[in-house]
Design an enzyme around this catalytic site. Structure first.
Site, mmCIF file in Angstrom:
data_model
loop_
_atom_site.group_PDB
_atom_site.id
_atom_site.type_symbol
_atom_site.label_atom_id
_atom_site.label_comp_id
_atom_site.label_asym_id
_atom_site.label_seq_id
_atom_site.Cartn_x
_atom_site.Cartn_y
_atom_site.Cartn_z
ATOM 1 N N CYS A 32 0.833 -1.194 0.000
ATOM 2 C CA CYS A 32 0.000 0.000 0.000
ATOM 3 C C CYS A 32 0.870 1.247 0.000
ATOM 4 O O CYS A 32 1.562 1.528 0.974
ATOM 5 C CB CYS A 32 -0.911 -0.049 1.225
ATOM 6 N N GLY A 33 0.856 1.976 -1.104
ATOM 7 C CA GLY A 33 1.565 3.252 -1.195
ATOM 8 C C GLY A 33 0.588 4.392 -0.949
ATOM 9 O O GLY A 33 -0.613 4.162 -0.784
ATOM 10 N N THR B 133 -0.458 6.471 -3.090
ATOM 11 C CA THR B 133 -1.343 6.642 -4.247
ATOM 12 C C THR B 133 -2.078 5.352 -4.592
ATOM 13 O O THR B 133 -3.291 5.329 -4.721
ATOM 14 C CB THR B 133 -0.543 7.120 -5.483
ATOM 15 N N ASN B 134 -1.316 4.268 -4.745
ATOM 16 C CA ASN B 134 -1.913 3.004 -5.181
ATOM 17 C C ASN B 134 -1.623 1.879 -4.203
ATOM 18 O O ASN B 134 -0.572 1.862 -3.567
ATOM 19 C CB ASN B 134 -1.334 2.587 -6.540
ATOM 20 N N VAL C 288 -1.268 -2.263 -4.231
ATOM 21 C CA VAL C 288 -1.107 -3.390 -5.151
ATOM 22 C C VAL C 288 -1.298 -4.690 -4.377
ATOM 23 O O VAL C 288 -0.723 -4.875 -3.297
ATOM 24 C CB VAL C 288 0.288 -3.352 -5.815
ATOM 25 N N GLY D 68 10.005 4.140 6.324
ATOM 26 C CA GLY D 68 8.847 3.685 5.560
ATOM 27 C C GLY D 68 8.986 2.194 5.262
ATOM 28 O O GLY D 68 10.030 1.765 4.787
ATOM 29 N N PRO D 69 7.931 1.403 5.535
ATOM 30 C CA PRO D 69 8.035 -0.035 5.304
ATOM 31 C C PRO D 69 8.365 -0.386 3.849
ATOM 32 O O PRO D 69 9.075 -1.347 3.579
ATOM 33 C CB PRO D 69 6.660 -0.580 5.709
ATOM 34 N N ASP D 70 7.875 0.436 2.915
ATOM 35 C CA ASP D 70 8.184 0.171 1.496
ATOM 36 C C ASP D 70 9.680 0.234 1.247
ATOM 37 O O ASP D 70 10.233 -0.511 0.444
ATOM 38 C CB ASP D 70 7.432 1.168 0.581
ATOM 39 N N ASP E 188 12.837 4.757 -5.889
ATOM 40 C CA ASP E 188 11.424 4.413 -6.039
ATOM 41 C C ASP E 188 10.632 5.657 -6.448
ATOM 42 O O ASP E 188 10.475 6.596 -5.668
ATOM 43 C CB ASP E 188 10.900 3.826 -4.718
HETATM 44 N N1 LIG Z 1 1.947 3.376 -15.705
HETATM 45 C C1 LIG Z 1 1.902 4.621 -15.202
HETATM 46 N N2 LIG Z 1 1.952 5.701 -16.029
HETATM 47 C C2 LIG Z 1 1.913 6.953 -15.535
HETATM 48 N N3 LIG Z 1 1.850 7.241 -14.231
HETATM 49 C C3 LIG Z 1 1.805 6.212 -13.392
HETATM 50 C C4 LIG Z 1 1.831 4.847 -13.797
HETATM 51 N N4 LIG Z 1 1.783 4.050 -12.705
HETATM 52 C C5 LIG Z 1 1.739 4.883 -11.662
HETATM 53 N N5 LIG Z 1 1.749 6.168 -12.067
HETATM 54 C C6 LIG Z 1 1.758 7.338 -11.225
HETATM 55 O O1 LIG Z 1 3.021 7.308 -10.597
HETATM 56 C C7 LIG Z 1 2.924 7.748 -9.276
HETATM 57 C C8 LIG Z 1 3.504 6.705 -8.396
HETATM 58 O O2 LIG Z 1 2.737 5.540 -8.448
HETATM 59 P P1 LIG Z 1 2.991 4.368 -7.434
HETATM 60 O O3 LIG Z 1 4.355 3.817 -7.679
HETATM 61 O O4 LIG Z 1 1.844 3.433 -7.528
HETATM 62 O O5 LIG Z 1 2.970 5.206 -6.065
HETATM 63 P P2 LIG Z 1 2.798 4.754 -4.551
HETATM 64 O O6 LIG Z 1 3.580 3.482 -4.365
HETATM 65 O O7 LIG Z 1 3.357 5.896 -3.768
HETATM 66 O O8 LIG Z 1 1.337 4.576 -4.293
HETATM 67 C C9 LIG Z 1 1.461 8.027 -8.989
HETATM 68 O O9 LIG Z 1 1.289 9.416 -9.043
HETATM 69 C C10 LIG Z 1 0.736 7.320 -10.133
HETATM 70 O O10 LIG Z 1 -0.434 8.013 -10.505
HETATM 71 C C1 LIG Z 2 8.771 8.353 1.930
HETATM 72 C C2 LIG Z 2 7.409 7.701 1.796
HETATM 73 C C3 LIG Z 2 6.317 8.744 1.973
HETATM 74 C C4 LIG Z 2 7.309 7.078 0.388
HETATM 75 O O1 LIG Z 2 6.011 6.541 0.219
HETATM 76 P P1 LIG Z 2 5.333 6.237 -1.211
HETATM 77 O O2 LIG Z 2 5.801 7.242 -2.192
HETATM 78 O O3 LIG Z 2 5.790 4.835 -1.610
HETATM 79 O O4 LIG Z 2 3.850 6.241 -0.974
HETATM 80 C C5 LIG Z 2 7.264 6.534 2.831
HETATM 81 O O5 LIG Z 2 8.323 5.625 2.697
HETATM 82 C C6 LIG Z 2 7.229 7.044 4.268
HETATM 83 O O6 LIG Z 2 6.205 7.480 4.731
HETATM 84 N N1 LIG Z 2 8.387 6.991 4.975
HETATM 85 C C7 LIG Z 2 8.527 7.385 6.353
HETATM 86 C C8 LIG Z 2 9.776 8.169 6.597
HETATM 87 C C9 LIG Z 2 11.071 7.451 6.223
HETATM 88 O O7 LIG Z 2 11.067 6.519 5.418
HETATM 89 O O8 LIG Z 2 12.133 7.840 6.747
HETATM 90 K K LIG Z 3 6.112 2.612 -3.046
#
Ligand SMILES: Nc1ncnc2c1ncn2[C@@H]1O[C@H](COP(=O)(O)OP(=O)(O)O)[C@@H](O)[C@H]1O
Ligand SMILES: CC(C)(COP(=O)(O)O)[C@@H](O)C(=O)NCCC(=O)O
Ligand SMILES: [K+]
Length: 259
Positions: A7-8, A10-11, A13, A107-109, A129
């Site tokens: 869970c990011g 924005t999206n 998965v 951040g866990p990601d 990322d």
């Molecule tokens: N295939 C794509 N083409 C264009 N923009 C994209 C695509 N996939 C994701 N995005 C955009 O890239 C950004 C990051 O997406 P994503 O990696 O899913 O973010 P997060 O992990 O933070 O939720 C978002 O703003 C999303 O709308």
């Molecule tokens: C930096 C982030 C906002 C990135 O999140 P994402 O773009 O994947 O949604 C996330 O990893 C977060 O909230 N981190 C906490 C602070 C840190 O990693 O130090």
């Molecule tokens: K991410």
């Protein structure tokens, strides 16, 4: 089978791992108001429509949005009769602990990306990322996360430009043909596209200088393939990196359990 949820901001998965490979991957907009029942209706209809046969009995969650974890836990408990592992919680072990300032909640990601990158490429690695934020995770020789960089995300920057300047429209990020834009939209796209290429190249150069050793660079996240088209900075682009890390962390915890 294992349900892995990334869970990011924005999206979100969802991927199903059958022990050998991912048999399905589905994406939904992150929304903390979504209930466990809503997730299940969405998931089960996708499974039916794509004829995906899966008996989910285990789950692992990485979430950069703390508020969504509650409903994802309910989903796993109620519909898959399992307790999910949640990355970042004390009961979820990592192969190597991060080395950062005391009190920092990484951040866990980023932790998951670190584990996956180390497994595929070994240590001395930078994972970039391109998510909601653009993050750089630095991986030490032994696979530990030792810090990095958090920059505003690409779409966030475009959105900020549009919000703050009355004459600037909302535009989508693409690779412009030239750096010199001959209209407003092209100028904005150039600023963001070539700006982020410069940001990535500059930050990687700086990190390499501070570490004083060769370091591979791996890119992931929604926008990584687009940026790969404008630079040879990345040794590889891996859109399944976070999912791979979730499988590894789940396996690591199972091994600890049975040891
Ligand atoms: N295939 C794509 N083409 C264009 N923009 C994209 C695509 N996939 C994701 N995005 C955009 O890239 C950004 C990051 O997406 P994503 O990696 O899913 O973010 P997060 O992990 O933070 O939720 C978002 O703003 C999303 O709308
Ligand atoms: C930096 C982030 C906002 C990135 O999140 P994402 O773009 O994947 O949604 C996330 O990893 C977060 O909230 N981190 C906490 C602070 C840190 O990693 O130090
Ligand atoms: K991410």
């Amino acid at each position: 089978m294992l349900l892995a949820i990334d869970c990011g901001n924005t999206n979100t998965v969802f991927s199903i791992w059958d022990g050998r490979e991912f048999i399905a991957t589905w994406r939904i907009a992150t929304d903390h108001k979504r209930t466990a029942d809503e997730y299940f209706v969405w998931l089960s209809s996708l499974m039916m429509l794509t004829k995906t046969e899966a008996q989910i009995d285990e789950a692992i969650i990485s979430s950069t949005v703390p508020r969504v974890v509650f409903n994802l836990r309910v989903l796993c408990n109620r519909y898959f009769d399992c307790r999910p592992l949640v990355v970042g919680k004390p009961e979820c072990a990592l192969p190597v602990a991060p080395r950062v300032d005391q009190g920092t909640t990484v951040g866990p990601d980023r932790l998951v990306n670190t584990v996956a990158g180390f497994d595929r490429h070994g240590g001395n690695l930078i994972v970039v990322d391109f998510g909601t934020a653009t993050t750089f995770d630095v991986v030490d020789t032994d696979g530990a996360y030792i810090g990095g960089v958090i920059a505003p995300g690409v779409n966030l920057s475009l959105e900020a430009l549009h919000m703050a300047a009355a004459a600037l429209p909302h535009v989508d990020v693409t690779k412009p043909a030239t750096a010199i834009g001959t209209n407003t939209v092209a100028c904005m796209q150039s600023g963001v596209y070539w700006g982020y290429i410069g940001l990535a190249e500059g930050i990687v150069r700086q990190i390499r200088a501070e570490r004083d050793r060769p370091m591979k660079v791996i890119a992931t996240g929604g926008l990584a393939p687009l940026f790969q088209q404008g630079t040879d900075l990345f040794d590889s682009v891996e859109d399944d990196l976070t999912m791979h890390g979730l499988v590894l962390i789940h396996r690591h915890n199972k091994e600890l359990e049975t040891a």
